[in-house]
Design a protein around this motif. Structure first.
Motif, PDB file in Angstrom:
ATOM      1  N   ALA A   1      38.435  37.530  42.686  1.00 17.40           N
ATOM      2  CA  ALA A   1      39.576  37.812  43.522  1.00 17.40           C
ATOM      3  C   ALA A   1      40.474  38.996  42.910  1.00 17.40           C
ATOM      4  N   LYS A   2      40.624  39.270  41.823  1.00 13.25           N
ATOM      5  CA  LYS A   2      41.319  40.219  41.237  1.00 13.25           C
ATOM      6  C   LYS A   2      40.657  41.548  41.002  1.00 13.25           C
TER       7      LYS A   2
ATOM      8  N   TYR B   1      28.429  47.053  46.526  1.00 12.43           N
ATOM      9  CA  TYR B   1      28.492  47.072  45.147  1.00 12.43           C
ATOM     10  C   TYR B   1      29.249  45.550  44.822  1.00 12.43           C
ATOM     11  N   ARG B   2      30.301  45.268  45.488  1.00 16.16           N
ATOM     12  CA  ARG B   2      30.970  43.955  45.425  1.00 16.16           C
ATOM     13  C   ARG B   2      30.087  42.972  45.689  1.00 16.16           C
ATOM     14  N   SER B   3      29.113  42.781  46.503  1.00 15.75           N
ATOM     15  CA  SER B   3      28.275  41.863  46.879  1.00 15.75           C
ATOM     16  C   SER B   3      27.333  41.864  45.697  1.00 15.75           C
ATOM     17  N   GLN B   4      26.626  42.911  45.140  1.00 19.41           N
ATOM     18  CA  GLN B   4      25.745  42.926  43.731  1.00 19.41           C
ATOM     19  C   GLN B   4      26.605  42.431  42.692  1.00 19.41           C
ATOM     20  N   TRP B   5      27.980  42.785  42.513  1.00 23.13           N
ATOM     21  CA  TRP B   5      28.801  42.465  41.447  1.00 23.13           C
ATOM     22  C   TRP B   5      28.691  40.887  41.430  1.00 23.13           C
ATOM     23  N   LYS B   6      29.071  40.201  42.298  1.00 25.04           N
ATOM     24  CA  LYS B   6      29.190  38.721  42.539  1.00 25.04           C
ATOM     25  C   LYS B   6      27.857  37.911  42.266  1.00 25.04           C
TER      26      LYS B   6
ATOM     27  N   GLU C   1      31.695  37.317  30.002  1.00 26.21           N
ATOM     28  CA  GLU C   1      32.785  37.737  28.960  1.00 26.21           C
ATOM     29  C   GLU C   1      34.205  37.910  29.716  1.00 26.21           C
ATOM     30  N   LYS C   2      34.106  38.711  30.709  1.00 25.57           N
ATOM     31  CA  LYS C   2      35.535  39.022  31.305  1.00 25.57           C
ATOM     32  C   LYS C   2      35.909  37.550  32.187  1.00 25.57           C
ATOM     33  N   THR C   3      35.242  36.789  32.482  1.00 24.38           N
ATOM     34  CA  THR C   3      35.899  35.695  33.204  1.00 24.38           C
ATOM     35  C   THR C   3      36.177  35.012  32.244  1.00 24.38           C
ATOM     36  N   LEU C   4      35.526  34.479  30.988  1.00 16.07           N
ATOM     37  CA  LEU C   4      36.066  33.899  30.058  1.00 16.07           C
ATOM     38  C   LEU C   4      37.279  34.322  29.437  1.00 16.07           C
ATOM     39  N   ASP C   5      37.664  35.625  29.444  1.00 14.73           N
ATOM     40  CA  ASP C   5      38.925  36.300  28.913  1.00 14.73           C
ATOM     41  C   ASP C   5      39.854  35.871  29.720  1.00 14.73           C
ATOM     42  N   TYR C   6      39.633  36.108  31.131  1.00 18.70           N
ATOM     43  CA  TYR C   6      40.551  35.422  32.195  1.00 18.70           C
ATOM     44  C   TYR C   6      41.028  34.150  32.170  1.00 18.70           C
ATOM     45  N   ALA C   7      40.092  33.408  31.740  1.00 21.50           N
ATOM     46  CA  ALA C   7      40.351  31.783  31.820  1.00 21.50           C
ATOM     47  C   ALA C   7      41.093  31.589  30.420  1.00 21.50           C
ATOM     48  N   LYS C   8      40.920  32.423  29.569  1.00 25.90           N
ATOM     49  CA  LYS C   8      41.703  32.193  28.028  1.00 25.90           C
ATOM     50  C   LYS C   8      43.387  32.706  28.675  1.00 25.90           C
TER      51      LYS C   8
END
Length: 397
Positions: A89-90, A100-105, A152-159
């Motif tokens: 969402a961010k 590109y947004r669709s491919q990214w997800k 990696e970015k998702t887990l950084d966000y979670a941390k």
């Protein structure tokens, strides 16, 4: 048993209560509802509570602490899917196109969700990451690399949000690089199919015979040797016709210049300015799509493909990469420019790299060399424009 009572509420509900002194406080400790808790079970629980008190433990405070720990754990608990959706969402508004947004997800949903989706982020380990990467690392290296980066970015966000602690198990340096082959070694990047320099003048003549905003944008890209995204999102406030400069600020959409990078200045030649003067002013963008907004990358690609197909249709060879024989694409115009500088001119190679918005030299040199050789590059780009028009590497009079 002393202190064990049956408590009856106003509604008639019955429950067991233990009245006991804990230190200098009187406590009323609930032991559970009747008949769910029998008299025998209530006596057993009362005995356990009194034994704890004799050991210096306050059962009420212990129960409060346990409840607080449970609530904290529940608040901290976040599945990978939930974390990814919050991070996406961010992140997604930063991406330029819906495709590109669709491919990214889609890459994460396809490869990471089946293994990690329902796991709490705090429980994900290095082995879990390797389990999703090993099957695709050797065969779909580029995709696997993107999956790793997004996990990696998702887990950084979670941390950062307080949902996990410790090192990131999806980090590359000092971690996964010790278990997986370097992407550049197993899947080296291929160059974009480039326009051959001997075809440049013929291609330019074909381009000039075509109308449409896509063709004009492609011509501006060719003249400036800029990236497609830099051209498609160029705005009029970046253009200074008096100073004959196009200035692209760090972090600008699709510029490929990071926010921490350096401003990139492009010298405008007379040919470039003439082209700009033919453009309709329809808003902030230099090149506005017929329905408004920026041109898509596909628009420039289609213009390039149309020129190629038209040449083939009239008996020509089209416009093919010298090595791969694949049809040249817009990004390959930059390669054509670079080959021209090397093989057909005496212009400094560093100037060509600066024109391409590449970093030149070591970090130390970059820190001390502040010059972007703008006027020397103007002469180089003028000569490049002349080459496109005439097929000769001469600076026009």
């Amino acid at each position: 048993m002393a202190g064990l009572l049956m408590q009856v509420s106003g509604s008639g509900a019955q429950s067991w209560l233990l009245r006991v002194r804990v230190g200098d406080k009187r406590r009323e400790i609930g032991l559970g509802p009747f008949p769910e808790i029998s008299l025998a079970k209530a006596r057993e629980k009362a005995t356990e509570a009194k034994e704890a008190i004799r050991k210096g433990i306050d059962p009420v405070e212990t129960r409060k602490a346990a409840r607080s720990a449970l609530l904290a754990s529940q608040r901290q608990g976040l599945t990978f899917i939930e974390a990814f959706e919050k991070y996406a969402a961010k992140k997604l508004p930063e991406l330029t196109t819906e495709r590109y947004r669709s491919q990214w997800k889609a890459t994460v949903e396809k490869y990471a969700f089946p293994e990690l989706g329902g796991m709490l982020v705090q429980d994900i380990t290095r082995d879990d990451i390797l389990r999703i990467l090993h099957p695709i690392w050797e065969t779909r290296t580029e995709t696997a690399t993107k999956v790793r980066q997004r996990v990696e970015k998702t887990l950084d966000y979670a941390k950062a949000a307080g949902h996990r602690t410790g090192d990131n198990p999806a980090a590359w340096r000092g971690n996964l690089e010790l278990a997986l082959s370097a992407p550049s070694k197993i899947a080296p990047k291929e160059n974009y199919p480039a326009l051959q320099i001997d075809d440049a003048a013929r291609w330019w003549a074909d381009l000039q015979s075509r109308e449409g905003i896509g063709s004009k944008a492609l011509a501006f890209q060719a003249l400036t040797a800029a990236r497609s995204g830099a051209v498609r999102f160029a705005t009029w406030d970046e253009i200074d016709l008096g100073a004959r400069l196009w200035t692209i600020q760090p972090g600008r959409t699709a510029s490929k210049i990071p926010p921490t990078g350096k401003t990139h200045r492009v010298p405008l030649t007379e040919t470039m300015i003439e082209l700009l003067n033919t453009l309709p002013r329809m808003g902030d963008l230099l090149f506005t799509a017929p329905r408004g907004g920026s041109l898509s990358d596909a628009t420039l690609g289609k213009a390039m493909r149309t020129i190629h197909e038209a040449d083939v249709a009239k008996g020509g060879t089209g416009y093919l990469d010298a090595k791969t024989k694949a049809q040249a694409v817009p990004h390959g115009l930059r390669s054509c420019f670079r080959v021209w500088v090397t093989e057909r001119t005496n212009f400094d190679g560093d100037m060509a790299e600066i024109a391409l918005a590449h970093m030149v030299g070591s970090k130390v040199r970059q820190a001390y060399d502040r010059s972007d050789m703008i006027e020397k590059r103007r002469a180089m780009m003028d000569a490049w424009g002349h080459f496109l028009r005439a097929g000769k590497s001469e600076v026009p009079e």
